[in-house]
Every structure is written in C-alpha cells, then in structure tokens.
Design a protein around this motif. Structure first.
Motif, short mmCIF file in Angstrom:
data_model
loop_
_atom_site.label_atom_id
_atom_site.label_comp_id
_atom_site.label_asym_id
_atom_site.label_seq_id
_atom_site.Cartn_x
_atom_site.Cartn_y
_atom_site.Cartn_z
N ARG A 192 0.80 -1.15 0.22
CA ARG A 192 -0.03 0.00 -0.04
C ARG A 192 0.94 1.24 0.08
N LEU A 193 0.13 2.39 -0.57
CA LEU A 193 1.12 3.70 -0.54
C LEU A 193 1.11 4.06 0.87
N GLU A 194 0.22 4.10 1.77
CA GLU A 194 0.47 4.16 2.98
C GLU A 194 1.61 3.64 3.81
N ARG A 195 1.84 2.16 3.78
CA ARG A 195 2.68 1.46 4.28
C ARG A 195 4.11 1.85 3.83
N ARG A 196 4.32 2.00 2.42
CA ARG A 196 5.60 2.32 1.78
C ARG A 196 5.87 3.70 2.02
#
Length: 445
Positions: free
Chosen positions: A304-308
C-alpha cells in the motif's frame, strides 16, 4: 480525501489569504536565502579542495587528500564542468550552484506535491508556504548546499518506489550515496524492501565508481568503498564535539557535557569517558538501523501507498539520527518526511489523536522554526538556557542559530518525529494482521 476536501470552493477568501501568505513567505525566503552578490559556497573549498587542486593544479586525488571528506564521485562530477570552464570564478560558480539548488528544490516540491496532493490547490499552497518557511531550507539554500540535491534525489526515489518504476528506485539513491554518504541508509532500506531494485542499485553504484576511476583515479573509484569503511569511525568521532551537531551522536555527547562550550571554541567540553559514549552511540545507531531493517522485513508483503510512504519517511528520519554530523543545513530532507506525515494526517484522520497531532506540530516547529529564528529562540528561553549551561560568555552565539543548534532543539524534533513514525508503522502492522484495511486514497500501488 478528495480534492474538494482541500479546495475552498465557496470560500475563495481562504485561497486568497493563502496566496498572500505565500507571497510573504516567498519575500522572506528571497531576502534570507538569496544574496545580490554571487559567491563560491564555503563547502566547495572545505570538502572538495581535492577536485579544485586536481583540475586547476594537476594534483592527483589520493586517499590522503580525501581525509575526512565523504563527498563522492557524483558531487565531484557535478562541480567538474564549471571548474574546468571558468576555474574558481565566483560568479560562474555562484550561478551554477544557485541553479542546481533552485532546480533541486522546485523539482522535489513538484514531485511530492503531485504524488500526495494531486489537483488539490489549497494543499499544494500550504505545502509551498511550509517549505519556503522551513528554516533549515532557508539556511541550506543560502549556502547553495548539496543537501538540496539530496532532497531531490530522495523525492525521485520515493516517486519511483510508489509507482510502476519501483525497480529503479535505488538508482537515484545510489547517486545520492556517491554524492554524500548519508543516503546509504535509505539505499540499504530500498535494497532490503524492494527485491527487484537490487540489481539496478548495485549496477548504478558499480558504474559510478568506474566513472570515478576513469575521471579522477582510484581514490574516487574502486578504492572509495574501502576509504569509507576504514575512515568512517574516526570521522564520526571527530564530529562528536561540534556544537552544531544535532544527530544522535551530537545529542548524547552534548547531554553528557551539560551542553557547555569550550572557551573561544566551536566545540563542547569533552565529557568524561568519551570513548564509552562513542560505543553507546554506535550501539544506539545499530539499534535504529536494525529496527529499520526489521520494519522493512515485516512490511515486505504490504504494497500500500500508506505503508511504503511511512517506511520511507522512517528511513529518512533514521538517516538523520545516525548521521555523524547533522547541522541545520543538513536537515532539509525532513521536508519530505513532514510532507508524508501531513498527507497521512489529512487522509487517515482516525489514526491521529489530538496528542499525536500536537507532537507532530511540536516536532515540526522545533525542526523548521517557520518564523524568524531569533523569535523562536527567545520563546524557548534560549538566552536563559545558555546561561544555565555555562555559556553566558559565548557572546558570538546570541539567541540565534548557533545557540539554537547547540541546545539540540532540532535533534529533539527529529527524535519526536521518529517516535510518531514508529507508532504509525506499528499500528499499521497490527491493523494489517487483524485484517483491517486503511481508508486512504491510492491504497494499492
């Protein structure tokens, strides 16, 4: 969050007010960061004298001449053309370094604004105001410092990591590492996190070292990694006592010394048992690097964008903390971190308590100031603290940048930021394990 959530719509006065604020911030930035007379940056003569002597005097670049200078072949190659064409002409060097700094700043801003706030004009305005009011940026730009190049290369890497070109995300980091050593931390993170980026990362490092071998000889070529490995410890230790140092190393040593300066010196007094303190700093740095490696490992299946984004921000913040030397002009990459945190707070509001927002804003102010530094220093009782720490005779400091850096307010802000990022990452991991999903935009990449 949609663009409409940020765009004022029926409240055009908000947008007009932000435009006026941007103009005021721009005027302050231009007044503080630009000078009418173009000049040769101080760091050029300090850390790149081997290049100057090589081009203008024909003196070979050797490992001895590189002593305590961590700038690599990319920095040398960037400054090479202007020195060959115009020598040490202050105007030519001033134009060149100003263009590089301006292009790096604008490029990094456009990449991150487009990545996190596409078509959200109010958010982009707020981001622009915050960026050009960020005291480390003003200070770094006034010196035309190489850390602005670093900011741009980090932004390019993040953009690649979050898009279809993730296998190339290590390439700009390899260039940043061989411009200035510190981005090796983020390069190592990407190397561990993104299996597909490993070949391109290693190949870029190898090709750049070969370029250094061909252009400048083995000291900036195939011998350069050995030079870094054998001198890093001694170089780091030398910076332990510098009054400007806001890295973990600087904070530990200054705390042990009671923040007291040596008379008529830019160094703190040497605290008891400095070599034991050095071992403590190395241990704490290894813990931070180990935690970053652990985070990249346990998030390996989460794209996910959030995680990365949070992981990348944590890598940059860790890079700041484990740096041998971290003066205010070196803190510019924290702009990338705060851009990510602002996006996360806006798009994942349920994950942000009032306390966490308050801690983030406190960290941002401690690092970025955003107002004239003399005002913030007085608000934080810096003159009083200077007296309490036995530095009332350090008159050359005053309640401005020197004393602010000595007392490690920016370092404290970086520690707070690291804590926020670690907390967000832990909560994301726990939510993923419990089967929860985030509600932010662009979740899958």
């Amino acid at each position: 969050m949609s663009a409409g959530d940020w765009w004022p719509g029926r409240r055009p006065w908000v947008f007009g007010f932000l435009l006026l604020a941007l103009l005021a911030a721009t005027a302050r930035f231009v007044h503080s960061a630009f000078v009418l007379e173009l000049f040769e940056p101080v760091w050029l003569g300090e850390v790149m004298s081997p290049l100057i002597e090589f081009i203008l005097g024909g003196t070979p670049i050797t490992l001895d001449s590189l002593a305590n200078r961590s700038y690599g072949v990319v920095a040398y190659a960037v400054m090479d053309p202007v020195l060959r064409l115009w020598g040490r002409d202050a105007t030519a060097i001033g134009v060149w370094t100003t263009l590089l700094a301006l292009a790096s700043l604008v490029g990094a801003y456009l990449l991150l604004a487009r990545l996190y706030f596409p078509k959200q004009r109010t958010a982009q305005l707020l981001m622009a105001i915050a960026w050009i009011s960020f005291a480390p940026l003003i200070y770094s730009f006034s010196m035309r410092h190489i850390d602005l190049w670093e900011l741009f290369l980090l932004a390019v890497s993040l953009t690649l990591l979050l898009g279809p070109g993730r296998r190339w995300s290590g390439v700009p980091l390899a260039a940043a590492f061989l411009a200035k050593l510190l981005p090796a931390v983020v390069l190592a993170y990407v190397f561990l996190r993104e299996r597909g980026a490993r070949v391109a990362s290693l190949a870029t490092v190898a090709l750049l070292l070969l370029l250094g071998q061909l252009l400048y000889g083995p000291a900036l070529g195939l011998q350069y990694p050995w030079f870094l490995a054998t001198t890093a410890g001694d170089t780091a230790y030398q910076y332990s006592f510098h009054h400007e140092n806001n890295s973990l190393r600087g904070m530990v040593f200054k705390l042990a010394a009671g923040f007291e300066m040596q008379p008529n010196s830019a160094e703190i007094v040497h605290p008891p048992h400095p070599h034991l303190l050095n071992l403590l700093v190395q241990f704490l740095s290894l813990l931070l690097l180990g935690y970053l490696a652990f985070v990249s490992w346990r998030g390996r299946n989460d794209s996910r964008l959030e995680r990365r984004s949070i992981e990348f921000a944590l890598a940059v913040t860790t890079m700041m903390l484990v740096a041998p030397h971290l003066a205010l002009e070196h803190i510019v990459p924290m702009l990338l971190v705060f851009s990510i945190l602002a996006w996360h707070a806006a798009t994942h509001r349920s994950a942000w308590s009032r306390t966490q927002v308050g801690v983030m804003l406190t960290a941002a102010v401690l690092i970025g100031c955003f107002v004239p530094l003399s005002l913030l220093a007085r608000a934080l009782f810096v003159p009083t603290l200077m007296r309490w720490t036995g530095n009332e005779d350090a008159l050359f400091f005053g309640p401005t940048i020197g004393s602010y850096a000595l007392l490690c307010f920016a370092g404290l802000g970086i520690l707070l930021t690291w804590g926020i990022l670690a907390r967000i990452e832990f909560r994301m991991h726990r939510a993923a394990n419990s089967g929860a999903t985030s509600s932010g935009p662009h979740e899958a990449i």
